[in-house]
Design a protein around this motif. Structure first.
Motif, PDB file in Angstrom:
ATOM      1  N   SER A  97      17.257   3.191  37.415  1.00 28.39           N
ATOM      2  CA  SER A  97      16.649   2.909  36.123  1.00 28.39           C
ATOM      3  C   SER A  97      17.200   3.905  35.117  1.00 28.39           C
ATOM      4  N   PHE A  98      17.044   3.564  33.844  1.00 24.65           N
ATOM      5  CA  PHE A  98      17.598   4.374  32.759  1.00 24.65           C
ATOM      6  C   PHE A  98      16.492   4.717  31.761  1.00 24.65           C
ATOM      7  N   PRO A  99      15.473   5.453  32.190  1.00 20.26           N
ATOM      8  CA  PRO A  99      14.348   5.732  31.304  1.00 20.26           C
ATOM      9  C   PRO A  99      14.695   6.723  30.192  1.00 20.26           C
ATOM     10  N   ARG A 100      13.896   6.632  29.123  1.00 19.91           N
ATOM     11  CA  ARG A 100      13.978   7.615  28.038  1.00 19.91           C
ATOM     12  C   ARG A 100      13.233   8.869  28.481  1.00 19.91           C
ATOM     13  N   LEU A 101      13.821  10.007  28.245  1.00 22.87           N
ATOM     14  CA  LEU A 101      13.176  11.281  28.558  1.00 22.87           C
ATOM     15  C   LEU A 101      12.349  11.702  27.349  1.00 22.87           C
ATOM     16  N   LEU A 102      11.041  11.825  27.544  1.00 19.56           N
ATOM     17  CA  LEU A 102      10.137  12.155  26.440  1.00 19.56           C
ATOM     18  C   LEU A 102       9.779  13.635  26.384  1.00 19.56           C
ATOM     19  N   GLN A 103       9.581  14.240  27.564  1.00 22.74           N
ATOM     20  CA  GLN A 103       9.096  15.619  27.590  1.00 22.74           C
ATOM     21  C   GLN A 103       9.342  16.212  28.975  1.00 22.74           C
ATOM     22  N   ILE A 104       9.566  17.522  28.992  1.00 20.79           N
ATOM     23  CA  ILE A 104       9.676  18.256  30.252  1.00 20.79           C
ATOM     24  C   ILE A 104       8.620  19.344  30.244  1.00 20.79           C
ATOM     25  N   ASP A 105       7.833  19.400  31.310  1.00 19.24           N
ATOM     26  CA  ASP A 105       6.824  20.442  31.477  1.00 19.24           C
ATOM     27  C   ASP A 105       6.999  21.002  32.883  1.00 19.24           C
ATOM     28  N   GLY A 106       7.712  22.104  32.982  1.00 14.75           N
ATOM     29  CA  GLY A 106       8.020  22.647  34.305  1.00 14.75           C
ATOM     30  C   GLY A 106       8.922  21.671  35.056  1.00 14.75           C
ATOM     31  N   LEU A 107       8.450  21.208  36.196  1.00 13.78           N
ATOM     32  CA  LEU A 107       9.202  20.242  36.994  1.00 13.78           C
ATOM     33  C   LEU A 107       8.649  18.830  36.838  1.00 13.78           C
ATOM     34  N   ARG A 108       7.855  18.624  35.793  1.00 15.67           N
ATOM     35  CA  ARG A 108       7.327  17.292  35.480  1.00 15.67           C
ATOM     36  C   ARG A 108       8.094  16.720  34.293  1.00 15.67           C
ATOM     37  N   LEU A 109       8.629  15.522  34.498  1.00 20.60           N
ATOM     38  CA  LEU A 109       9.399  14.851  33.461  1.00 20.60           C
ATOM     39  C   LEU A 109       8.624  13.623  33.000  1.00 20.60           C
ATOM     40  N   ARG A 110       8.203  13.618  31.743  1.00 22.21           N
ATOM     41  CA  ARG A 110       7.536  12.436  31.182  1.00 22.21           C
ATOM     42  C   ARG A 110       8.623  11.526  30.636  1.00 22.21           C
ATOM     43  N   VAL A 111       8.586  10.263  31.087  1.00 20.46           N
ATOM     44  CA  VAL A 111       9.610   9.298  30.702  1.00 20.46           C
ATOM     45  C   VAL A 111       8.957   7.992  30.261  1.00 20.46           C
ATOM     46  N   ALA A 112       9.712   7.173  29.550  1.00 26.36           N
ATOM     47  CA  ALA A 112       9.289   5.813  29.192  1.00 26.36           C
ATOM     48  C   ALA A 112      10.354   4.865  29.721  1.00 26.36           C
ATOM     49  N   ASP A 113       9.926   3.675  30.097  1.00 33.13           N
ATOM     50  CA  ASP A 113      10.829   2.624  30.572  1.00 33.13           C
ATOM     51  C   ASP A 113      11.384   2.911  31.967  1.00 33.13           C
ATOM     52  N   LEU A 114      10.601   3.543  32.795  1.00 33.22           N
ATOM     53  CA  LEU A 114      10.944   3.686  34.214  1.00 33.22           C
ATOM     54  C   LEU A 114      10.208   2.569  34.941  1.00 33.22           C
ATOM     55  N   ASP A 115      10.926   1.679  35.567  1.00 33.83           N
ATOM     56  CA  ASP A 115      10.288   0.533  36.219  1.00 33.83           C
ATOM     57  C   ASP A 115      10.037   0.783  37.703  1.00 33.83           C
ATOM     58  N   ALA A 116       9.418   1.920  37.979  1.00 31.30           N
ATOM     59  CA  ALA A 116       8.986   2.286  39.324  1.00 31.30           C
ATOM     60  C   ALA A 116       7.512   2.658  39.238  1.00 31.30           C
ATOM     61  N   VAL A 117       6.769   2.391  40.291  1.00 29.90           N
ATOM     62  CA  VAL A 117       5.318   2.608  40.273  1.00 29.90           C
ATOM     63  C   VAL A 117       4.946   3.979  40.834  1.00 29.90           C
ATOM     64  N   VAL A 118       3.709   4.370  40.585  1.00 25.41           N
ATOM     65  CA  VAL A 118       3.169   5.620  41.109  1.00 25.41           C
ATOM     66  C   VAL A 118       3.331   5.630  42.631  1.00 25.41           C
ATOM     67  N   GLY A 119       3.804   6.750  43.128  1.00 22.34           N
ATOM     68  CA  GLY A 119       4.035   6.905  44.560  1.00 22.34           C
ATOM     69  C   GLY A 119       5.481   6.658  44.971  1.00 22.34           C
ATOM     70  N   THR A 120       6.273   6.131  44.057  1.00 21.05           N
ATOM     71  CA  THR A 120       7.678   5.863  44.371  1.00 21.05           C
ATOM     72  C   THR A 120       8.437   7.171  44.518  1.00 21.05           C
ATOM     73  N   GLU A 121       9.219   7.264  45.587  1.00 22.36           N
ATOM     74  CA  GLU A 121      10.023   8.459  45.809  1.00 22.36           C
ATOM     75  C   GLU A 121      11.319   8.373  44.993  1.00 22.36           C
ATOM     76  N   ILE A 122      11.655   9.491  44.377  1.00 20.78           N
ATOM     77  CA  ILE A 122      12.872   9.596  43.569  1.00 20.78           C
ATOM     78  C   ILE A 122      13.923  10.317  44.417  1.00 20.78           C
ATOM     79  N   TYR A 123      15.117   9.740  44.466  1.00 18.46           N
ATOM     80  CA  TYR A 123      16.179  10.307  45.298  1.00 18.46           C
ATOM     81  C   TYR A 123      17.239  11.053  44.505  1.00 18.46           C
ATOM     82  N   ASP A 124      17.359  10.762  43.244  1.00 20.00           N
ATOM     83  CA  ASP A 124      18.299  11.498  42.413  1.00 20.00           C
ATOM     84  C   ASP A 124      17.994  11.204  40.959  1.00 20.00           C
ATOM     85  N   LEU A 125      18.356  12.113  40.099  1.00 18.14           N
ATOM     86  CA  LEU A 125      18.310  11.865  38.663  1.00 18.14           C
ATOM     87  C   LEU A 125      19.360  12.720  37.999  1.00 18.14           C
TER      88      LEU A 125
END
Length: 155
Positions: A97-125
């Motif tokens: 997916s190609f989400p917009r990066l809205l904000q970074i807070d430590g190791l938390r990345l707030r994004v928009a337009d990520l078409d993955a649901v809560v609990g989905t494991e991320i393998y790379d970014l």
């Protein structure tokens, strides 16, 4: 040779239900694993978009299909092979997916337009670089635009 990879993070906020359409307006949070130092994301905030590789972990491996089929079972669209689709019925059930990066807070990345649901494991970014995008004119048949007409529409 097989490739063993470990998730680097997980979607911890955002949409909870899996669905084919209506992903517009969804904000999500990707939390990177605590094994990464805070400076692992240094400089990332200068980019507007990310490339996120994730796993369709809510789908069954038994649902992988290699034969040609009409997208979403709609016979109005031509039967196309596994590698002409972008759904969970892929051999490794990986997505990007190609989400917009809205904000970074430590190791938390707030994004928009990520078409993955809560609990989905991320393998790379990684950040999206225009220079690494498609070269030359982009061409595609009509059916993806018809099929995805409501994909980014808000519910």
């Amino acid at each position: 040779m097989s490739l063993g990879i470990e998730p680097i993070g997980e979607v911890i906020e955002g949409r909870r239900e899996v669905a084919d359409d209506y992903w517009g307006g969804i904000e999500s949070v990707i939390e990177l694993d605590a094994r990464f130092p805070l400076d692992a994301v240094q400089g990332l905030d200068e980019f507007s978009h990310l490339v996120v590789v994730w796993h369709f972990d809510k789908a069954s491996p038994d649902d992988v299909e290699y034969h040609a089929r009409s997208p979403r079972g709609n016979s109005a669209w031509p039967a196309t092979g596994t590698f002409a689709h972008r759904n969970h019925r892929r051999p490794n059930q990986l997505a990007q997916s190609f989400p917009r990066l809205l904000q970074i807070d430590g190791l938390r990345l707030r994004v928009a337009d990520l078409d993955a649901v809560v609990g989905t494991e991320i393998y790379d970014l990684s950040p999206y670089f225009d220079e690494m995008g498609p070269r030359g004119p982009v061409r595609e048949p009509n059916w993806p635009g018809e099929m995805l007409a409501d994909y980014w529409t808000q519910k």
